[in-house]
Design a protein around this motif. Sequence first.
Motif, PDB file in Angstrom:
ATOM      1  N   GLU A 305      -1.330 -14.592   0.511  1.00 15.61           N
ATOM      2  CA  GLU A 305      -1.595 -13.677   1.629  1.00 15.61           C
ATOM      3  C   GLU A 305      -1.247 -12.243   1.253  1.00 15.61           C
ATOM      4  O   GLU A 305      -0.468 -11.569   1.928  1.00 15.61           O
ATOM      5  CB  GLU A 305      -0.837 -14.130   2.877  1.00 15.61           C
ATOM      6  N   VAL A 306      -1.851 -11.780   0.179  1.00 15.26           N
ATOM      7  CA  VAL A 306      -1.595 -10.422  -0.300  1.00 15.26           C
ATOM      8  C   VAL A 306      -2.046  -9.381   0.716  1.00 15.26           C
ATOM      9  O   VAL A 306      -1.572  -8.242   0.727  1.00 15.26           O
ATOM     10  CB  VAL A 306      -2.293 -10.214  -1.667  1.00 15.26           C
ATOM     11  N   GLY A 307      -2.963  -9.756   1.607  1.00 15.45           N
ATOM     12  CA  GLY A 307      -3.431  -8.839   2.644  1.00 15.45           C
ATOM     13  C   GLY A 307      -2.369  -8.487   3.665  1.00 15.45           C
ATOM     14  O   GLY A 307      -2.534  -7.537   4.444  1.00 15.45           O
ATOM     15  N   GLU A 308      -1.256  -9.233   3.688  1.00 17.78           N
ATOM     16  CA  GLU A 308      -0.169  -8.975   4.626  1.00 17.78           C
ATOM     17  C   GLU A 308       0.853  -7.980   4.069  1.00 17.78           C
ATOM     18  O   GLU A 308       1.828  -7.653   4.738  1.00 17.78           O
ATOM     19  CB  GLU A 308       0.551 -10.286   4.965  1.00 17.78           C
ATOM     20  N   MET A 309       0.645  -7.498   2.848  1.00 18.60           N
ATOM     21  CA  MET A 309       1.597  -6.569   2.232  1.00 18.60           C
ATOM     22  C   MET A 309       1.638  -5.245   2.980  1.00 18.60           C
ATOM     23  O   MET A 309       0.613  -4.728   3.420  1.00 18.60           O
ATOM     24  CB  MET A 309       1.195  -6.292   0.776  1.00 18.60           C
ATOM     25  N   SER A 310       2.827  -4.691   3.074  1.00 18.49           N
ATOM     26  CA  SER A 310       2.968  -3.358   3.670  1.00 18.49           C
ATOM     27  C   SER A 310       2.396  -2.311   2.724  1.00 18.49           C
ATOM     28  O   SER A 310       2.201  -2.553   1.532  1.00 18.49           O
ATOM     29  CB  SER A 310       4.445  -3.064   3.929  1.00 18.49           C
ATOM     30  N   THR A 311       2.148  -1.108   3.263  1.00 15.28           N
ATOM     31  CA  THR A 311       1.604  -0.025   2.445  1.00 15.28           C
ATOM     32  C   THR A 311       2.555   0.341   1.307  1.00 15.28           C
ATOM     33  O   THR A 311       2.130   0.599   0.175  1.00 15.28           O
ATOM     34  CB  THR A 311       1.344   1.212   3.320  1.00 15.28           C
ATOM     35  N   GLN A 312       3.857   0.350   1.596  1.00 11.04           N
ATOM     36  CA  GLN A 312       4.845   0.688   0.572  1.00 11.04           C
ATOM     37  C   GLN A 312       4.835  -0.335  -0.559  1.00 11.04           C
ATOM     38  O   GLN A 312       4.858   0.010  -1.748  1.00 11.04           O
ATOM     39  CB  GLN A 312       6.239   0.756   1.194  1.00 11.04           C
ATOM     40  N   LEU A 313       4.766  -1.610  -0.198  1.00 13.44           N
ATOM     41  CA  LEU A 313       4.758  -2.668  -1.208  1.00 13.44           C
ATOM     42  C   LEU A 313       3.459  -2.638  -2.008  1.00 13.44           C
ATOM     43  O   LEU A 313       3.451  -2.899  -3.207  1.00 13.44           O
ATOM     44  CB  LEU A 313       4.936  -4.027  -0.525  1.00 13.44           C
ATOM     45  N   GLN A 314       2.360  -2.310  -1.341  1.00 13.77           N
ATOM     46  CA  GLN A 314       1.076  -2.184  -2.039  1.00 13.77           C
ATOM     47  C   GLN A 314       1.155  -1.104  -3.116  1.00 13.77           C
ATOM     48  O   GLN A 314       0.640  -1.271  -4.229  1.00 13.77           O
ATOM     49  CB  GLN A 314      -0.036  -1.835  -1.046  1.00 13.77           C
ATOM     50  N   THR A 315       1.808   0.003  -2.808  1.00 15.33           N
ATOM     51  CA  THR A 315       1.929   1.108  -3.761  1.00 15.33           C
ATOM     52  C   THR A 315       2.725   0.692  -4.991  1.00 15.33           C
ATOM     53  O   THR A 315       2.342   0.993  -6.126  1.00 15.33           O
ATOM     54  CB  THR A 315       2.606   2.321  -3.083  1.00 15.33           C
ATOM     55  N   LYS A 316       3.838  -0.016  -4.783  1.00 16.24           N
ATOM     56  CA  LYS A 316       4.661  -0.448  -5.917  1.00 16.24           C
ATOM     57  C   LYS A 316       3.944  -1.502  -6.750  1.00 16.24           C
ATOM     58  O   LYS A 316       4.040  -1.516  -7.985  1.00 16.24           O
ATOM     59  CB  LYS A 316       6.006  -0.987  -5.424  1.00 16.24           C
ATOM     60  N   LEU A 317       3.204  -2.389  -6.086  1.00 18.44           N
ATOM     61  CA  LEU A 317       2.456  -3.404  -6.816  1.00 18.44           C
ATOM     62  C   LEU A 317       1.355  -2.755  -7.651  1.00 18.44           C
ATOM     63  O   LEU A 317       1.113  -3.157  -8.803  1.00 18.44           O
ATOM     64  CB  LEU A 317       1.857  -4.427  -5.852  1.00 18.44           C
ATOM     65  N   LEU A 318       0.695  -1.754  -7.085  1.00 17.02           N
ATOM     66  CA  LEU A 318      -0.359  -1.048  -7.817  1.00 17.02           C
ATOM     67  C   LEU A 318       0.197  -0.425  -9.090  1.00 17.02           C
ATOM     68  O   LEU A 318      -0.406  -0.522 -10.162  1.00 17.02           O
ATOM     69  CB  LEU A 318      -0.974   0.032  -6.927  1.00 17.02           C
ATOM     70  N   ARG A 319       1.356   0.190  -8.991  1.00 20.37           N
ATOM     71  CA  ARG A 319       1.969   0.823 -10.166  1.00 20.37           C
ATOM     72  C   ARG A 319       2.300  -0.216 -11.231  1.00 20.37           C
ATOM     73  O   ARG A 319       2.102   0.018 -12.422  1.00 20.37           O
ATOM     74  CB  ARG A 319       3.229   1.581  -9.756  1.00 20.37           C
ATOM     75  N   PHE A 320       2.777  -1.376 -10.786  1.00 23.22           N
ATOM     76  CA  PHE A 320       3.081  -2.427 -11.748  1.00 23.22           C
ATOM     77  C   PHE A 320       1.814  -2.916 -12.451  1.00 23.22           C
ATOM     78  O   PHE A 320       1.807  -3.132 -13.669  1.00 23.22           O
ATOM     79  CB  PHE A 320       3.768  -3.600 -11.052  1.00 23.22           C
ATOM     80  N   LEU A 321       0.740  -3.079 -11.699  1.00 25.99           N
ATOM     81  CA  LEU A 321      -0.507  -3.548 -12.297  1.00 25.99           C
ATOM     82  C   LEU A 321      -1.081  -2.542 -13.285  1.00 25.99           C
ATOM     83  O   LEU A 321      -1.809  -2.916 -14.216  1.00 25.99           O
ATOM     84  CB  LEU A 321      -1.536  -3.840 -11.200  1.00 25.99           C
ATOM     85  N   GLN A 322      -0.738  -1.266 -13.109  1.00 24.26           N
ATOM     86  CA  GLN A 322      -1.266  -0.231 -13.994  1.00 24.26           C
ATOM     87  C   GLN A 322      -0.597  -0.247 -15.364  1.00 24.26           C
ATOM     88  O   GLN A 322      -1.267  -0.115 -16.388  1.00 24.26           O
ATOM     89  CB  GLN A 322      -1.102   1.139 -13.338  1.00 24.26           C
ATOM     90  N   ASP A 323       0.730  -0.402 -15.401  1.00 15.83           N
ATOM     91  CA  ASP A 323       1.409  -0.312 -16.693  1.00 15.83           C
ATOM     92  C   ASP A 323       2.445  -1.407 -16.948  1.00 15.83           C
ATOM     93  O   ASP A 323       3.140  -1.390 -17.967  1.00 15.83           O
ATOM     94  CB  ASP A 323       2.090   1.058 -16.840  1.00 15.83           C
ATOM     95  N   GLY A 324       2.558  -2.375 -16.031  1.00 18.63           N
ATOM     96  CA  GLY A 324       3.488  -3.482 -16.249  1.00 18.63           C
ATOM     97  C   GLY A 324       4.948  -3.136 -16.041  1.00 18.63           C
ATOM     98  O   GLY A 324       5.828  -3.905 -16.434  1.00 18.63           O
ATOM     99  N   THR A 325       5.238  -1.972 -15.436  1.00 13.69           N
ATOM    100  CA  THR A 325       6.626  -1.576 -15.194  1.00 13.69           C
ATOM    101  C   THR A 325       6.879  -1.445 -13.696  1.00 13.69           C
ATOM    102  O   THR A 325       5.963  -1.238 -12.902  1.00 13.69           O
ATOM    103  CB  THR A 325       6.956  -0.246 -15.881  1.00 13.69           C
ATOM    104  N   PHE A 326       8.153  -1.545 -13.316  1.00 19.68           N
ATOM    105  CA  PHE A 326       8.558  -1.371 -11.922  1.00 19.68           C
ATOM    106  C   PHE A 326      10.030  -0.986 -11.894  1.00 19.68           C
ATOM    107  O   PHE A 326      10.734  -1.060 -12.900  1.00 19.68           O
ATOM    108  CB  PHE A 326       8.328  -2.662 -11.121  1.00 19.68           C
ATOM    109  N   ARG A 327      10.474  -0.568 -10.729  1.00 24.70           N
ATOM    110  CA  ARG A 327      11.894  -0.279 -10.516  1.00 24.70           C
ATOM    111  C   ARG A 327      12.440  -1.241  -9.484  1.00 24.70           C
ATOM    112  O   ARG A 327      11.810  -1.490  -8.450  1.00 24.70           O
ATOM    113  CB  ARG A 327      12.088   1.162 -10.020  1.00 24.70           C
ATOM    114  N   LYS A 328      13.636  -1.745  -9.758  1.00 17.44           N
ATOM    115  CA  LYS A 328      14.297  -2.569  -8.761  1.00 17.44           C
ATOM    116  C   LYS A 328      14.706  -1.716  -7.574  1.00 17.44           C
ATOM    117  O   LYS A 328      14.856  -0.502  -7.695  1.00 17.44           O
ATOM    118  CB  LYS A 328      15.537  -3.241  -9.363  1.00 17.44           C
TER     119      LYS A 328
END
Length: 518
Positions: A305-328
């Motif tokens: 149910e990825v469609g239930e993600m908040s806008t903030q979570l969508q932004t962080k997921l997008l960044r991860f998909l772009q370069d494989g990195t994220f911040r805790k």
Amino acid sequence: MRLDIHCADRIGIAQEILNILVNYRVDLKGIEVDSINCRMYVSFPPIEFEQFQKIMPSIRLIDGVQDVRTTAFLPSEREHNELNTLLRALPDGVISIDAKGWVRLCNDAACKDLQLTEKEVIGSNINNLLKGFNFTRWLEGKEVLGQTTRVEVAGEDFIADILPIAVPQGNEGDVLAGAVINIKSQSRLGQQVSAFRRYGQESFATIHNFSTAMRRVVREARKMAQLEAPILITGETGTGKELLARACHYASNRSVKPFIALSCASLPDDVAESELFGYAGYEENAAPKRGVLEQADGGTVFLDEVGEMSTQLQTKLLRFLQDGTFRKVGDENEVKVNVRIIAATQKDLPAMVQEGTFREDLYYRINVLTLEIAPLRDRKADVGPLAEHFIQKYAQQNGHAIPELSAECLSFLQDYPWPGNVRQLENAIYRAVSLLDDNELRVEHLQLPTFTHDLGYLESDFEGSLDQAVKRFEATLLRKLYPAYPSSRQLAKRLGLSHTAVANKLRDYGINRKTVKV
């Protein structure tokens, strides 16, 4: 130094080659003959280059010698190291014994199971190491056959596969040279059984695909499983999106790494973010936490149910998909992992993109490869096999005889619209089989409510009068239509009623902008 000599199959040629080495005072360390490929191998200590320059031409001048070249190893050396490498890599203990039961070879896993060093094991009698089986009697028997038996190893129960070693002697038959014993602990055996069951439960082989639509999905999914790009699986609730995602993972090169599922609909935004990305834990008394992405490094993360993600979570997921990195959460340091994303949803993501509730750039990031699972009502060919599978599964689980599925019941199942899809079918069969006191499953055993896509469920034993039922339907219809019309006048026009009549009904049913999300 080692020489590989290609030569003809001629009597006395080996002696002539050895004579040359003797004449040049070369200390021969080993000799091997490959009679099939007409090759002779010799090994000796390193010699001076001048001496080597004289030996090579002398050997080449021998009648029948076709070529001479240096080689890095003898065939026996290669075989010996291949065997040692194989034995070291095996997770189960392997012991080799001679015809009298004395241990000649063992691997590290066997030493670990025996709780002894290799030096202590080699040369010991197998009867002193493995209890519960008489190896001496078995080796001295008239007919020595392979055995699988329980043995005791260092006080614990093991399963032992005992295989005789026979050396062919031409017309005289085979001679027993000893045996190889493979020992497996109960825990190791349990791991293998679990892995086999996991494969059976989570592979494409368990997905029933008798319908054309489902066969196409499975065929495409098998190909996509070998790729690295994200997969988006769409379909109604209960169609088996997670089952398909797991099958893709276990058919991929990531199968030995974790598969972790996270439901984006069941968690609040802040909890979902820490579950996905982890928590730094810098605050007092707060322990750091590894998120799903970090735990699944090298494997697959399934976002349900990825469609239930908040806008903030969508932004962080997008960044991860772009370069494989994220911040805790609460951390400024970057974390890089290698994870494949498989997302699933029953929502209309393109419509959500148009409405601005789902990021367009994220949609295109996760929608690289797409699998759409058709609802069960459009896959009637799958209903019968699925029903038979669930009947057998739950009859065996409850210790019952497997009942027959009546033709009338099968026809009913195929015609039922199944708004809950495969999950609803499974639950219905589970309930019916668990309560069944007959050897045949009939329609009346299913206890399924009447359902239409226009009106939804209608329980056969509904309470109240016709007037009350009509009012309930009327209220439900008005609640569904109200958000789509900006004024009660337009809603009245849509329903073919007067503005006053619609306004009164909205007031009677308590429908307004506060009670209905517009």
